[in-house]
Each structure stands twice: as C-alpha cells, then as structure tokens.
Motif scaffolding. Structure first.
Motif, PDB file in Angstrom:
ATOM      1  N   HIS A 272      -6.577 -24.803  -8.095  1.00  0.00           N
ATOM      2  CA  HIS A 272      -7.690 -24.365  -8.724  1.00  0.00           C
ATOM      3  C   HIS A 272      -6.916 -22.200  -8.186  1.00  0.00           C
ATOM      4  O   HIS A 272      -7.462 -21.801  -7.801  1.00  0.00           O
ATOM      5  N   PRO A 273      -6.221 -22.313  -9.302  1.00  0.00           N
ATOM      6  CA  PRO A 273      -5.985 -20.468  -9.214  1.00  0.00           C
ATOM      7  C   PRO A 273      -6.518 -19.325  -9.806  1.00  0.00           C
ATOM      8  O   PRO A 273      -7.122 -18.626  -9.397  1.00  0.00           O
ATOM      9  N   LYS A 274      -7.971 -20.554 -10.217  1.00  0.00           N
ATOM     10  CA  LYS A 274      -8.838 -18.554 -10.688  1.00  0.00           C
ATOM     11  C   LYS A 274     -10.029 -18.530 -10.040  1.00  0.00           C
ATOM     12  O   LYS A 274     -10.605 -17.431  -9.538  1.00  0.00           O
ATOM     13  N   SER A 276      -8.661 -17.643  -7.069  1.00  0.00           N
ATOM     14  CA  SER A 276      -8.461 -15.620  -6.330  1.00  0.00           C
ATOM     15  C   SER A 276      -7.833 -15.003  -7.713  1.00  0.00           C
ATOM     16  O   SER A 276      -6.925 -15.204  -8.830  1.00  0.00           O
ATOM     17  N   ALA A 277      -9.221 -14.357  -7.674  1.00  0.00           N
ATOM     18  CA  ALA A 277      -9.195 -13.561  -8.669  1.00  0.00           C
ATOM     19  C   ALA A 277      -9.711 -12.230  -8.395  1.00  0.00           C
ATOM     20  O   ALA A 277     -11.229 -12.474  -8.000  1.00  0.00           O
ATOM     21  N   HIS A 278     -10.212 -10.881  -9.908  1.00  0.00           N
ATOM     22  CA  HIS A 278     -10.951 -10.234  -9.382  1.00  0.00           C
ATOM     23  C   HIS A 278     -11.764 -10.642 -11.057  1.00  0.00           C
ATOM     24  O   HIS A 278     -10.682 -11.164 -11.883  1.00  0.00           O
ATOM     25  N   VAL A 286     -10.821 -10.723 -16.075  1.00  0.00           N
ATOM     26  CA  VAL A 286     -10.834 -11.521 -15.191  1.00  0.00           C
ATOM     27  C   VAL A 286      -9.777 -11.188 -14.720  1.00  0.00           C
ATOM     28  O   VAL A 286      -8.391 -11.713 -15.765  1.00  0.00           O
ATOM     29  N   ARG A 287      -9.600 -11.112 -13.699  1.00  0.00           N
ATOM     30  CA  ARG A 287      -7.697 -10.098 -12.969  1.00  0.00           C
ATOM     31  C   ARG A 287      -7.363 -11.579 -12.183  1.00  0.00           C
ATOM     32  O   ARG A 287      -7.918 -11.594 -10.995  1.00  0.00           O
ATOM     33  N   GLN A 288      -6.090 -12.871 -12.224  1.00  0.00           N
ATOM     34  CA  GLN A 288      -6.171 -13.747 -11.107  1.00  0.00           C
ATOM     35  C   GLN A 288      -4.502 -13.464 -11.116  1.00  0.00           C
ATOM     36  O   GLN A 288      -4.188 -12.894 -11.651  1.00  0.00           O
ATOM     37  N   THR A 345      -7.779 -10.391  -2.314  1.00  0.00           N
ATOM     38  CA  THR A 345      -8.310 -11.451  -3.762  1.00  0.00           C
ATOM     39  C   THR A 345      -8.766 -12.342  -3.496  1.00  0.00           C
ATOM     40  O   THR A 345      -9.338 -12.695  -4.963  1.00  0.00           O
ATOM     41  N   GLU A 367     -13.877  -9.774  -5.542  1.00  0.00           N
ATOM     42  CA  GLU A 367     -13.811 -10.925  -5.694  1.00  0.00           C
ATOM     43  C   GLU A 367     -14.519 -12.264  -6.231  1.00  0.00           C
ATOM     44  O   GLU A 367     -16.251 -11.359  -6.076  1.00  0.00           O
TER      45      GLU A 367
END
Length: 430
Positions: A272-274, A276-278, A286-288, A345, A367
C-alpha cells in the motif's frame, strides 16, 4: 551619558517576527558586552541576543511569549558617551541549541528552552459563612480545653462549648480573639484532615509547547481524520521477542515491540505505497515516497518530538532497534540534529505500557497516516471450543480521509496485523 537601543534582529530565512521565550536581564541590571540579554524563538530555531555594549538596562519591551516584529526595539541600555553607537559590533542573534518543534519539511534545532517564570498561586477569596455550630473537631475525651477563667466564663455565658473552639494561643490556648472569631461566624470549620485547595496557577504557553500546540491545532482543523482500531494477537511475537533478547549478542540492542511494528509497516507499505506520502493541500499535490522514513514519537522532558528512522525498508529488526534507541537517547539528552527530526513519511506513536485500550492519534501533517500502539494485555480468547489466555494489543491508527479511503486504511492495518501475528514473516524480504 547616552542610550543604546537594541532591536529584534533579522535572523534570516524570511523571518518577520520572533517569540520572546526568556529574559536574562531586568531593568537596573548592569551588563557587559556580549552578555546574553534574551532568547527568542522562530519557526526555525531558538537564538540568543547578546549585548553589543556595556551599560545599565533602563527599559525592556516585550513580555515572555510575545511575538515581536523584526526591527522593533526590545532593550534600551544607558551607556557612557553619545549612545546608539556600539563600541565594537552591532547586536545580532547568536544561534544556540534549544528545542523547537520540528516541521516535516524544514530543519529545526533541538535544545532546552527556558520555561516561563513561575506564577504565584492566587488564593480564591473565602466565602462568607454563617455562624457555625463548631469551628474545629472535638478534643479527645478527657482532654481539657486550655483557656483563662475569663474566657471560660464568657463562653459559658454565651452557651459555647470550648471543646469545639479552635485556640490560636500557645499550646492551643483559647483566647478572647478566638471567641470573637467564633461568634462573628468567621471561623472556618474543620471536620477532617482534607482541606479544599482553591489556588489558581497560570502558566503562559511559550516555546516548544506553543509550537506543538500550533502544529496539532492546524492538523486537526485542516485534516479530516478517520481513525481505525483493531486488535492484534501478540502472543507468538512476544515469545519470539523474549527468546531473541535472551540469546542476543552483547553488541545488539534490547528489542522492544516497536522495531517489529516498524518492520511490519515496511511490509505493509510495499503493498500500500500511497500510505508513505505527503499531501500538500494548498498546491493540491500528493507526494508519494518509495522510501519508508518512519517518524517515531519520543516524549522528552520539554515536550513531544518526532525522530526519524530513515530508510526503514533497508534495515533488519536489529538495525531498526539500534537506530530507534540512538535517536530516542539523542532526543532526550538534547543532542539530536535537525536532519534527524525532519523528513518522516509516516509516523508511529506509542504510549508504552500505559497505552490504554484505544487512542485517536493526530496525523503529523503533511503526512497522511499515523499508526498508534496501545498496551498489551492478557485476555481470554475463544479458540477451538474453549477460552485460552492470549496477549492482545490494539492498534489505533488515523488517516487523512481526503487521500486515504476507509477500505485502504483497513487493508493497511490488516496487513500489519498479519505480519505481527506470524512474526517469522518479519525476517523475510518484503
């Protein structure tokens, strides 16, 4: 004689105002060149303001906690000569290591900040009382009240039993003044050893505590939180942790549950990489992040800090544990650096053994997720037709509902739960 005016210095980086967090001088003090006059705090750091001249403090402008504009006069010093001409050099802010609240993207120094001066408690006025039946506990049976014959006669004429009157004289002797107080209804009855405390103490919120308050208020006012809670069976993991601690090498750190949870978070973030984001909401971006820079909430004597275990995805359990321990020690002893307090993150927060059953952690903006750990407790669990004792822990986690749907949040936590309940998988590649 002349005067020299010291103004709020320009500390750079576009700062237009600073908060006064400490005064080291008072009106009338004699100061020498380079003596520290005050400490001020910006969003970037805490700095000291030295005196550029020698002289006497004649005025101070700005209370502790006040936001003062750059260029505004803050101290006036009486000096010999024409004044307003420093002997050697102009006043400037000298950076010192003091705590500031770390920002996710910006560097912050961490060192102790001066606390606000203590405020003398102000006692609330005593209420007006009617004449009491007694103004003190009765003396033990057989113990005679100490009083002069005239006091005894006056009490008898007034129908007052001296055993209930509190004496203010030597050895508790009852005086005429005590009878006057009793009759006037001003005596305060004492019926037990527990006394009301009506004092009020006021403390100004400044420095690091003020920054924490501002950050949390901003996060709660802007981010629509969704909190998801589920329980995890930690029995097998606790057995494994105990075994690893018993058999570890001397150069290896003692394992708490946090390195295991961080490792489980790394595995879940791969699926679920989304998370680890700002979310830069003003820009709508959204900066993943491919990296898992896990923020770790650390409670210090001066407030909460978030130290960052960088690239947790590239560390094993022992490496995560060593780095987490190093960062926690550095945060508490004041040696932690700006870089070690910024750039997380996703954040992990825990209240340790007092963690309660459920919590609602506040997201560390910008975050989009924070994982909260509650305490482990032995509970009866129904398995295979009978109840068995199991070590159960709740995870209470919050998500930015603008970016993370409830389904995604639940799947992320379920992935973490699965890894913790089968701890052997934590030692495998994600």
């Amino acid at each position: 004689m002349g005067v020299h005016t010291i103004k709020m210095p320009d500390v750079g980086e576009g700062i237009t105002e600073a908060e006064i967090v400490e005064w080291n001088v008072a009106v009338g003090d004699q100061v020498r060149e380079d003596d520290v006059l005050a400490a001020v705090m910006t969003d970037k750091a805490t700095v000291e303001i030295p005196s550029p001249v020698e002289g006497k403090i004649v005025s101070i402008d700005g209370e502790i906690g006040a936001m003062t504009a750059v260029g505004a006069a803050i101290v006036t010093i009486e000096v010999e000569g024409a004044g307003d001409t420093p002997k050697k050099k102009p006043a400037k802010a000298a950076p010192v290591k003091k705590e500031t609240m770390p920002e996710p993207e910006k560097a912050v120094e961490k060192e102790p900040v001066a606390e606000a001066p203590p405020v003398t408690p102000v006692a609330a006025p005593k209420p007006v009382r009617s004449i009491p039946a007694t103004n003190g506990p009765p003396r033990p049976e057989g113990e005679k009240s100490l009083a002069s014959p005239s006091v005894r006669k006056r009490a008898m004429d007034a129908g007052i039993e001296l055993v209930y009157v509190r004496g203010s004289g030597p050895a508790g002797r009852i005086l005429h003044e005590d009878l006057d107080t009793y009759i006037a209804g001003k005596a305060e009855p004492v019926t037990s050893s527990f006394q009301p405390n009506n004092t009020i103490t006021e403390t100004k919120v400044i420095g690091l505590r003020r920054k924490i308050a501002e950050r949390l208020q901003d996060a709660k006012s802007r981010i629509p939180h969704i909190t998801y809670v589920d329980e995890v069976d930690m029995t097998e993991l606790e057995e494994l942790r105990a075994h690893l601690n018993k058999t570890k090498r001397e150069d290896q750190p003692k394992l708490t549950i946090l390195p295991f949870i961080m490792r489980a978070m790394v595995k879940a973030l791969r699926a679920h990489p989304k998370l680890s984001a700002h979310f830069e909401d003003e820009a709508g971006i959204v900066r993943q992040f491919g990296a898992a820079h896990i923020g770790m909430a650390v409670q210090t004597a001066n407030g909460l800090m978030v130290a960052v275990v960088r690239n947790a995805e590239a560390r094993d359990i022992w490496d995560i544990a060593a780095e987490a321990q190093r960062l926690a020690n550095a945060a508490r002893d004041g040696t932690i650096t700006r870089e070690e307090l910024t750039g997380s993150t996703i954040t992990l927060t825990s209240l340790g053994t007092i963690g309660g059953i459920v919590s609602t952690p506040v997201i560390n903006s910008p975050e989009v997720a924070i994982v909260g750990v509650n305490k482990i407790a032995m509970r009866p669990v129904y398995q295979d037709g009978t109840f068995v004792p199991r070590k159960i822990m709740n995870l209470s986690s919050s998500f930015d509902h603008r970016i993370i749907d409830g389904w995604d949040a639940a799947e992320f936590i379920q992935h973490i739960r699965g890894s913790l309940e089968t701890p052997a998988t934590l030692f495998m590649e994600p």
